[in-house]
Every structure is written in structure tokens, then in C-alpha cells.
Scaffold this motif. Structure first.
Motif, PDB file in Angstrom:
ATOM      1  N   LEU A   1     157.481 -33.176 -47.370  1.00  0.00           N
ATOM      2  CA  LEU A   1     158.887 -33.126 -46.975  1.00  0.00           C
ATOM      3  C   LEU A   1     158.976 -33.168 -45.450  1.00  0.00           C
ATOM      4  O   LEU A   1     158.463 -32.275 -44.767  1.00  0.00           O
ATOM      5  CB  LEU A   1     159.523 -31.850 -47.538  1.00  0.00           C
ATOM      6  CG  LEU A   1     161.036 -31.743 -47.557  1.00  0.00           C
ATOM      7  CD1 LEU A   1     161.688 -32.939 -48.252  1.00  0.00           C
ATOM      8  CD2 LEU A   1     161.462 -30.443 -48.242  1.00  0.00           C
TER       9      LEU A   1
ATOM     10  N   HIS B   1     160.742 -33.662 -41.573  1.00  0.00           N
ATOM     11  CA  HIS B   1     161.889 -33.272 -40.752  1.00  0.00           C
ATOM     12  C   HIS B   1     162.428 -34.467 -39.954  1.00  0.00           C
ATOM     13  O   HIS B   1     161.802 -35.511 -39.845  1.00  0.00           O
ATOM     14  CB  HIS B   1     161.502 -32.144 -39.799  1.00  0.00           C
ATOM     15  CG  HIS B   1     160.492 -32.556 -38.756  1.00  0.00           C
ATOM     16  ND1 HIS B   1     160.839 -33.198 -37.589  1.00  0.00           N
ATOM     17  CD2 HIS B   1     159.137 -32.421 -38.706  1.00  0.00           C
ATOM     18  CE1 HIS B   1     159.760 -33.437 -36.857  1.00  0.00           C
ATOM     19  NE2 HIS B   1     158.708 -32.973 -37.519  1.00  0.00           N
TER      20      HIS B   1
ATOM     21  N   SER C   1     161.913 -26.702 -40.376  1.00  0.00           N
ATOM     22  CA  SER C   1     163.321 -27.087 -40.498  1.00  0.00           C
ATOM     23  C   SER C   1     163.851 -26.981 -41.920  1.00  0.00           C
ATOM     24  O   SER C   1     164.929 -26.422 -42.155  1.00  0.00           O
ATOM     25  CB  SER C   1     163.517 -28.513 -39.982  1.00  0.00           C
ATOM     26  OG  SER C   1     163.200 -28.600 -38.618  1.00  0.00           O
ATOM     27  N   TRP C   2     163.126 -27.514 -42.894  1.00  0.00           N
ATOM     28  CA  TRP C   2     163.610 -27.470 -44.271  1.00  0.00           C
ATOM     29  C   TRP C   2     163.706 -26.046 -44.788  1.00  0.00           C
ATOM     30  O   TRP C   2     164.626 -25.692 -45.524  1.00  0.00           O
ATOM     31  CB  TRP C   2     162.713 -28.309 -45.173  1.00  0.00           C
ATOM     32  CG  TRP C   2     162.994 -29.776 -45.098  1.00  0.00           C
ATOM     33  CD1 TRP C   2     162.320 -30.717 -44.372  1.00  0.00           C
ATOM     34  CD2 TRP C   2     164.040 -30.478 -45.783  1.00  0.00           C
ATOM     35  NE1 TRP C   2     162.879 -31.961 -44.557  1.00  0.00           N
ATOM     36  CE2 TRP C   2     163.930 -31.844 -45.422  1.00  0.00           C
ATOM     37  CE3 TRP C   2     165.049 -30.096 -46.667  1.00  0.00           C
ATOM     38  CZ2 TRP C   2     164.803 -32.823 -45.922  1.00  0.00           C
ATOM     39  CZ3 TRP C   2     165.920 -31.061 -47.164  1.00  0.00           C
ATOM     40  CH2 TRP C   2     165.790 -32.409 -46.781  1.00  0.00           C
TER      41      TRP C   2
ATOM     42  N   SER D   1     167.691 -25.515 -45.431  1.00  0.00           N
ATOM     43  CA  SER D   1     168.080 -26.065 -46.732  1.00  0.00           C
ATOM     44  C   SER D   1     167.961 -25.101 -47.911  1.00  0.00           C
ATOM     45  O   SER D   1     168.518 -25.358 -48.971  1.00  0.00           O
ATOM     46  CB  SER D   1     167.231 -27.296 -47.051  1.00  0.00           C
ATOM     47  OG  SER D   1     165.911 -26.914 -47.412  1.00  0.00           O
TER      48      SER D   1
ATOM     49  N   ILE E   1     165.161 -24.676 -49.486  1.00  0.00           N
ATOM     50  CA  ILE E   1     164.315 -25.424 -50.421  1.00  0.00           C
ATOM     51  C   ILE E   1     163.457 -24.492 -51.274  1.00  0.00           C
ATOM     52  O   ILE E   1     163.200 -24.772 -52.454  1.00  0.00           O
ATOM     53  CB  ILE E   1     163.436 -26.450 -49.667  1.00  0.00           C
ATOM     54  CG1 ILE E   1     162.669 -27.354 -50.632  1.00  0.00           C
ATOM     55  CG2 ILE E   1     162.489 -25.765 -48.687  1.00  0.00           C
ATOM     56  CD1 ILE E   1     163.522 -28.271 -51.445  1.00  0.00           C
TER      57      ILE E   1
ATOM     58  N   MET F   1     155.115 -29.347 -45.610  1.00  0.00           N
ATOM     59  CA  MET F   1     156.057 -29.695 -44.541  1.00  0.00           C
ATOM     60  C   MET F   1     155.318 -29.766 -43.207  1.00  0.00           C
ATOM     61  O   MET F   1     155.078 -28.741 -42.566  1.00  0.00           O
ATOM     62  CB  MET F   1     157.186 -28.661 -44.501  1.00  0.00           C
ATOM     63  CG  MET F   1     158.079 -28.707 -45.728  1.00  0.00           C
ATOM     64  SD  MET F   1     159.103 -27.233 -45.989  1.00  0.00           S
ATOM     65  CE  MET F   1     157.862 -26.104 -46.675  1.00  0.00           C
TER      66      MET F   1
ATOM     67  N   TRP G   1     173.202 -31.160 -42.104  1.00  0.00           N
ATOM     68  CA  TRP G   1     172.473 -30.424 -43.132  1.00  0.00           C
ATOM     69  C   TRP G   1     173.308 -30.097 -44.358  1.00  0.00           C
ATOM     70  O   TRP G   1     172.759 -29.934 -45.448  1.00  0.00           O
ATOM     71  CB  TRP G   1     171.895 -29.131 -42.545  1.00  0.00           C
ATOM     72  CG  TRP G   1     170.602 -29.343 -41.848  1.00  0.00           C
ATOM     73  CD1 TRP G   1     170.409 -29.463 -40.498  1.00  0.00           C
ATOM     74  CD2 TRP G   1     169.315 -29.475 -42.450  1.00  0.00           C
ATOM     75  NE1 TRP G   1     169.079 -29.669 -40.230  1.00  0.00           N
ATOM     76  CE2 TRP G   1     168.376 -29.671 -41.413  1.00  0.00           C
ATOM     77  CE3 TRP G   1     168.855 -29.443 -43.772  1.00  0.00           C
ATOM     78  CZ2 TRP G   1     167.019 -29.834 -41.648  1.00  0.00           C
ATOM     79  CZ3 TRP G   1     167.506 -29.604 -44.007  1.00  0.00           C
ATOM     80  CH2 TRP G   1     166.601 -29.800 -42.961  1.00  0.00           C
TER      81      TRP G   1
ATOM     82  N   TRP H   1     172.459 -32.920 -46.659  1.00  0.00           N
ATOM     83  CA  TRP H   1     171.046 -33.025 -47.008  1.00  0.00           C
ATOM     84  C   TRP H   1     170.628 -31.914 -47.962  1.00  0.00           C
ATOM     85  O   TRP H   1     169.806 -32.130 -48.855  1.00  0.00           O
ATOM     86  CB  TRP H   1     170.201 -32.994 -45.734  1.00  0.00           C
ATOM     87  CG  TRP H   1     170.542 -34.105 -44.788  1.00  0.00           C
ATOM     88  CD1 TRP H   1     170.934 -35.376 -45.115  1.00  0.00           C
ATOM     89  CD2 TRP H   1     170.547 -34.040 -43.366  1.00  0.00           C
ATOM     90  NE1 TRP H   1     171.178 -36.113 -43.986  1.00  0.00           N
ATOM     91  CE2 TRP H   1     170.955 -35.311 -42.879  1.00  0.00           C
ATOM     92  CE3 TRP H   1     170.260 -33.052 -42.447  1.00  0.00           C
ATOM     93  CZ2 TRP H   1     171.059 -35.608 -41.524  1.00  0.00           C
ATOM     94  CZ3 TRP H   1     170.367 -33.336 -41.085  1.00  0.00           C
ATOM     95  CH2 TRP H   1     170.761 -34.601 -40.638  1.00  0.00           C
ATOM     96  N   THR H   2     171.209 -30.723 -47.793  1.00  0.00           N
ATOM     97  CA  THR H   2     170.907 -29.617 -48.697  1.00  0.00           C
ATOM     98  C   THR H   2     171.343 -29.945 -50.119  1.00  0.00           C
ATOM     99  O   THR H   2     170.659 -29.613 -51.101  1.00  0.00           O
ATOM    100  CB  THR H   2     171.603 -28.339 -48.203  1.00  0.00           C
ATOM    101  OG1 THR H   2     171.093 -28.002 -46.906  1.00  0.00           O
ATOM    102  CG2 THR H   2     171.346 -27.183 -49.151  1.00  0.00           C
TER     103      THR H   2
ATOM    104  N   ILE I   1     168.982 -33.093 -51.479  1.00  0.00           N
ATOM    105  CA  ILE I   1     167.572 -32.865 -51.794  1.00  0.00           C
ATOM    106  C   ILE I   1     167.429 -32.376 -53.232  1.00  0.00           C
ATOM    107  O   ILE I   1     166.413 -32.642 -53.890  1.00  0.00           O
ATOM    108  CB  ILE I   1     166.921 -31.855 -50.806  1.00  0.00           C
ATOM    109  CG1 ILE I   1     165.392 -31.868 -50.959  1.00  0.00           C
ATOM    110  CG2 ILE I   1     167.479 -30.461 -50.987  1.00  0.00           C
ATOM    111  CD1 ILE I   1     164.733 -33.198 -50.694  1.00  0.00           C
TER     112      ILE I   1
END
Length: 258
Positions: free
Chosen positions: A42, A44, A52-53, A57, A59, A72, A233, A236-237, A240
């Protein structure tokens, strides 16, 4: 589930590097000591790093019930390529890092059909670049990715020190392996399944529309989606999770209680 920070020495980059790993709980893996755990790399975007994720997010919450490891790494601002200034991020992440990860976590699968890659913005570019430039990934997903520089050529002159440090001149970039569509046209085997999403209000939307049309002309198995959204974000959140549903894993959504 464990969130692990792994610091290792990269022979390719000649420096210590950090990578974050989400490792599934034993209870989520049948025959834990033998089963090959699928892996999602994953990536960034610009201004981000290996954290970052995790920071933005949630995740780790999304996959807490799923048998999936997430790796990551960081490319700094190097676009996941072997830069003209000598930092070979492509080799470090595509070739060296999987060996490092498997050395520390031998339960993680090395099979192509169980290795996937995804990213946002610069990381969306990186996901396609690494998947199309190797035979290591069977699925690749881009969220608001820089999938083409068509219409962005002026950036090579406006900030020449940076962009030419990454890719060289626009003439060197065109038709090189760093140009996603040129690379996709040359690839004849181990073609990954592709997913791309971009918001309609994103500055990269026109580029994603063009790239998606070209990839479909090349007969790639591409799932391309758009919706209202900008480059941030919040979207993107949400997206994903759709990527996780698209991957060939038994993704188990977290039950949301009111």
C-alpha cells in the motif's frame, strides 16, 4: 492483528529504511503456521510516508477481521522509480523489499496470485508502475493516480530540478518504462488486473479518463470508476474499502454498531 515497524538496511539505497506492516491475527488464518498469507503493498502519495495510511485511513480497522497482510513502504518524493539522481526506489521496493519482508515473515506468500499493490496519487502511479514493470503483482489499484502526464508536461520546466531529477527531461520520459501507458503497451505477459478511481472534481480527472480509455484499448482487465470527489483523504478512505472488496481475498467487513 499487529502493527509492526520494521527498520532494515537497504543495500539498493545504501541507507536504513522503515516499513510498516499490518500482520493478521492467528485466529483469522487457517493452519496459521503453514498457510500463505496474501499481501497488499500500500503506497503513499506526495508529502506522505510509510505512516500515512495508518494515520489517515483507519486501514488497520478495515482489515481487522481479514486474513491479509499490508506492507507500507516509503519512496520519499521519488515516485517509486529509479530516479536520474541515483536513488533506485523501484529496485528497492519492487525487487529488494519483498525479499526482506519474506525473510522476517515467512508466512507471507511470494506467489504472484497472492500479492497485490495499491496506492493514492503518486502511489497510484507507483502501483501501476510496479505492477506493470514486474511479474510480482496480480492486482493493482490506483486512487486519484497520476496515470499520465499528458497535459502536465509544463511541470517538467516549471520545477525542472525536481521533475527532471525524477524522470529526466520530458523527451527522456516519453515512451520510457516510467510512462505508464507506454509500459502497458509493451507488456505482453503477467498482465495484472487493474482498478482505478478518480473524483470528477480532481485536477487529475481528465488524465484518468484518458488513461482508462487507453488501457481498455490495450485490452487490460480494468475496473474504472468515477464519482464526485476531490484529491483528499475523505474519498481515499472510502475507496480503499472498495479495493479490498475487489481483491481476490475473503474480505470481512467490520460490523458497524449504532
Amino acid at each position: 492483528m499487529a502493527v509492526i515497524n520494521l527498520e532494515y538496511y537497504s543495500e539498493v539505497l545504501a541507507m536504513n529504511r522503515n516499513v510498516k506492516i499490518i500482520y493478521p491475527e492467528a485466529s483469522k488464518v487457517e493452519n496459521f503456521t503453514e498457510k500463505e498469507i496474501p499481501v497488499l503493498y500500500l503506497l503513499h502519495g506526495m508529502t506522505g510516508n510509510e505512516n500515512s495510511w495508518l494515520q489517515r485511513s483507519g486501514i488497520e480497522r478495515l482489515i481487522r477481521h481479514t486474513n491479509l497482510a499490508i506492507v507500507m513502504p516509503s519512496t520519499d518524493l521519488g515516485f517509486y522509480v529509479n530516479t536520474t539522481y541515483g536513488m533506485n526506489y523501484f529496485d528497492a521496493i519492487a525487487l529488494e523489499l519483498p525479499k526482506v519482508i519474506h525473510n522476517f515473515f515467512p508466512n507471507l506468500s511470494t506467489k504472484r496470485e497472492k500479492n497485490f499493490i495499491a496506492g493514492l496519487s503518486m502511489g497510484g502511479y507507483g502501483a501501476f508502475r510496479l505492477a506493470l514493470g514486474t511479474d510480482k503483482f496480480s492486482y493493482a489499484a490506483s486512487l486519484s493516480g497520476v496515470l499520465t502526464f499528458n497535459g502536465l508536461e509544463s511541470r517538467f520546466d516549471e520545477n525542472a530540478a525536481y521533475w527532471q531529477g525524477i524522470f529526466g527531461s520530458i523527451e527522456q520520459f516519453k515512451n520510457s518504462d516510467n510512462e505508464i501507458l507506454a509500459l502497458a503497451e509493451r507488456k505482453t505477459e503477467y498482465c495484472p488486473k487493474l482498478y482505478a478511481w478518480c473524483g470528477k472534481q480532481d485536477a487529475l480527472f481528465a488524465g484518468n479518463e484518458f488513461a482508462a480509455a487507453e488501457l481498455k484499448k490495450l485490452n487490460y482487465d480494468l475496473t474504472y470508476e468515477t464519482s464526485d470527489g476531490i484529491h483528499e483523504w475523505y474519498y481515499w478512505t472510502k475507496k480503499i474499502e472498495q479495493v479490498l472488496e475487489w481483491l481476490p481475498i475473503n474480505y470481512v467487513k467490520e460490523e458497524r454498531k449504532i
